[in-house]
Design a protein around this motif. Sequence first.
Motif, PDB file in Angstrom:
ATOM      1  N   UNK A  72       0.944  -1.251  -0.106  1.00 59.21           N
ATOM      2  CA  UNK A  72      -0.128   0.031  -0.122  1.00 59.21           C
ATOM      3  C   UNK A  72       0.996   1.196  -0.151  1.00 59.21           C
ATOM      4  N   UNK A  73       1.721   1.128   0.843  1.00 60.45           N
ATOM      5  CA  UNK A  73       2.710   2.392   0.778  1.00 60.45           C
ATOM      6  C   UNK A  73       3.699   2.725  -0.671  1.00 60.45           C
ATOM      7  N   UNK A  74       4.050   1.644  -1.060  1.00 66.90           N
ATOM      8  CA  UNK A  74       4.618   1.612  -2.520  1.00 66.90           C
ATOM      9  C   UNK A  74       3.501   2.411  -3.546  1.00 66.90           C
ATOM     10  N   UNK A  75       2.281   1.844  -3.384  1.00 68.94           N
ATOM     11  CA  UNK A  75       1.238   2.399  -4.240  1.00 68.94           C
ATOM     12  C   UNK A  75       1.260   4.023  -4.114  1.00 68.94           C
ATOM     13  N   UNK A  76       1.096   4.299  -2.783  1.00 71.30           N
ATOM     14  CA  UNK A  76       0.835   5.674  -2.246  1.00 71.30           C
ATOM     15  C   UNK A  76       1.931   6.719  -2.877  1.00 71.30           C
ATOM     16  N   UNK A  77       3.322   6.186  -2.590  1.00 67.47           N
ATOM     17  CA  UNK A  77       4.477   7.258  -2.594  1.00 67.47           C
ATOM     18  C   UNK A  77       4.638   7.083  -4.174  1.00 67.47           C
ATOM     19  N   UNK A  78       4.470   6.043  -5.026  1.00 65.35           N
ATOM     20  CA  UNK A  78       4.660   6.241  -6.535  1.00 65.35           C
ATOM     21  C   UNK A  78       3.613   7.218  -7.004  1.00 65.35           C
ATOM     22  N   UNK A  79       2.291   7.152  -6.542  1.00 61.39           N
ATOM     23  CA  UNK A  79       1.217   7.854  -7.203  1.00 61.39           C
ATOM     24  C   UNK A  79       1.659   9.461  -6.880  1.00 61.39           C
ATOM     25  N   UNK A  80       2.094   9.702  -5.499  1.00 60.37           N
ATOM     26  CA  UNK A  80       2.490  11.072  -5.006  1.00 60.37           C
ATOM     27  C   UNK A  80       3.808  11.552  -6.073  1.00 60.37           C
ATOM     28  N   UNK A  81       4.415  10.743  -6.023  1.00 61.50           N
ATOM     29  CA  UNK A  81       5.810  11.056  -6.967  1.00 61.50           C
ATOM     30  C   UNK A  81       5.280  11.451  -8.464  1.00 61.50           C
ATOM     31  N   UNK A  82       4.496  10.582  -8.933  1.00 57.77           N
ATOM     32  CA  UNK A  82       4.066  10.743 -10.213  1.00 57.77           C
ATOM     33  C   UNK A  82       3.147  11.967 -10.324  1.00 57.77           C
ATOM     34  N   UNK A  83       2.639  12.495  -9.415  1.00 62.32           N
ATOM     35  CA  UNK A  83       1.551  13.607  -9.489  1.00 62.32           C
ATOM     36  C   UNK A  83       2.239  14.917  -9.905  1.00 62.32           C
ATOM     37  N   UNK A  84       3.419  14.974  -9.863  1.00 63.47           N
ATOM     38  CA  UNK A  84       4.170  16.032 -10.414  1.00 63.47           C
ATOM     39  C   UNK A  84       4.149  15.949 -11.910  1.00 63.47           C
ATOM     40  N   UNK A  85       3.834  16.907 -12.750  1.00 58.83           N
ATOM     41  CA  UNK A  85       3.719  16.746 -13.948  1.00 58.83           C
ATOM     42  C   UNK A  85       4.835  16.491 -14.664  1.00 58.83           C
ATOM     43  N   UNK A  86       6.130  16.960 -14.455  1.00 58.82           N
ATOM     44  CA  UNK A  86       7.481  17.000 -15.097  1.00 58.82           C
ATOM     45  C   UNK A  86       7.643  15.445 -14.970  1.00 58.82           C
ATOM     46  N   UNK A  87       7.631  14.787 -13.637  1.00 53.29           N
ATOM     47  CA  UNK A  87       7.841  13.245 -13.395  1.00 53.29           C
ATOM     48  C   UNK A  87       6.810  12.371 -14.113  1.00 53.29           C
ATOM     49  N   UNK A  88       5.725  12.880 -14.337  1.00 53.76           N
ATOM     50  CA  UNK A  88       4.593  12.039 -14.974  1.00 53.76           C
ATOM     51  C   UNK A  88       4.775  12.050 -16.597  1.00 53.76           C
ATOM     52  N   UNK A  89       5.295  12.965 -16.974  1.00 52.80           N
ATOM     53  CA  UNK A  89       5.551  13.064 -18.540  1.00 52.80           C
ATOM     54  C   UNK A  89       6.748  12.427 -18.836  1.00 52.80           C
ATOM     55  N   UNK A  90       7.663  12.272 -17.859  1.00 53.05           N
ATOM     56  CA  UNK A  90       8.929  11.362 -18.083  1.00 53.05           C
ATOM     57  C   UNK A  90       8.606   9.788 -18.134  1.00 53.05           C
ATOM     58  N   UNK A  91       7.742   9.713 -17.107  1.00 50.88           N
ATOM     59  CA  UNK A  91       7.160   7.966 -17.091  1.00 50.88           C
ATOM     60  C   UNK A  91       6.308   7.658 -17.893  1.00 50.88           C
ATOM     61  N   UNK A  92       5.759   8.481 -18.920  1.00 54.39           N
ATOM     62  CA  UNK A  92       4.910   8.205 -19.994  1.00 54.39           C
ATOM     63  C   UNK A  92       5.809   7.697 -21.366  1.00 54.39           C
ATOM     64  N   UNK A  93       5.552   6.955 -21.636  1.00 52.32           N
ATOM     65  CA  UNK A  93       6.190   6.065 -22.919  1.00 52.32           C
ATOM     66  C   UNK A  93       6.109   6.986 -24.043  1.00 52.32           C
ATOM     67  N   UNK A  94       7.424   7.008 -24.669  1.00 53.73           N
ATOM     68  CA  UNK A  94       7.483   7.983 -25.930  1.00 53.73           C
ATOM     69  C   UNK A  94       6.462   7.810 -26.854  1.00 53.73           C
ATOM     70  N   UNK A  95       6.058   6.652 -27.192  1.00 50.43           N
ATOM     71  CA  UNK A  95       5.163   6.317 -28.251  1.00 50.43           C
ATOM     72  C   UNK A  95       3.739   6.847 -27.878  1.00 50.43           C
ATOM     73  N   UNK A  96       3.435   6.735 -26.506  1.00 54.75           N
ATOM     74  CA  UNK A  96       2.081   7.414 -25.988  1.00 54.75           C
ATOM     75  C   UNK A  96       2.199   8.958 -26.162  1.00 54.75           C
ATOM     76  N   UNK A  97       3.311   9.580 -25.799  1.00 59.58           N
ATOM     77  CA  UNK A  97       3.373  11.033 -26.025  1.00 59.58           C
ATOM     78  C   UNK A  97       3.026  11.353 -27.511  1.00 59.58           C
ATOM     79  N   UNK A  98       3.611  10.691 -28.378  1.00 62.02           N
ATOM     80  CA  UNK A  98       3.639  11.122 -29.712  1.00 62.02           C
ATOM     81  C   UNK A  98       2.388  10.790 -30.264  1.00 62.02           C
ATOM     82  N   UNK A  99       1.955   9.802 -29.971  1.00 65.21           N
ATOM     83  CA  UNK A  99       0.445   9.527 -30.427  1.00 65.21           C
ATOM     84  C   UNK A  99      -0.522  10.668 -29.757  1.00 65.21           C
TER      85      UNK A  99
END
Length: 201
Positions: A72-99
Amino acid sequence: MPISNADQARISAAIHAAEQKTAAEIVCVLARRSSDYLYVAPLWAALMALIAPWPLVIFTRLDIRTILVIQTLIFVVITLILSYPRFRLAATPRAVKRARAHRASIEQFFTRGVAGTRERTGVLIFVSLGERYARVVADEGIAVKISDEQWRCALDLLLAEVRRGRIADGFVAGIEECARLLAQHVPPGGAEELPDRIYVI
């Protein structure tokens, strides 16, 4: 705002000058990013939370309750980290971003009325900064005359300046190159149909 009012005025002036050489209508759109990718954070968090218990079960003697708490802690911590747009964008696969950026360019083509000119000679210059994506979308009256490879030179000029942080210079260079191509196939004439401006979204 990615560009100042003065830069927007420069781009508008470049569009106006370009349209003196051709009957085509040029519209520019600058997007900070093409999507918020809000689904990325819970997807990555769920994946890591599902993987994490297995090494704990195999290599430790932790009881199931402790493992569930860690999961549960892992889920919460990763969700919080990726709530920052810069980190979320970096975690998005390139093919998804291009599409997503490609889809946004087509949406803007219709939203800004570029597809509605009388002679079907509208051209959209689209840049999405977050995805590092640029595209020229031409209506059918121009697409049959100018290939994607020919637009590539305009995009290369535009992106070279954008990479240096000179967004307005990039648009001006891209517009001028588009005007050079358009003038060869769509001579000047006709009424102004679309505003000479850049949309910042």
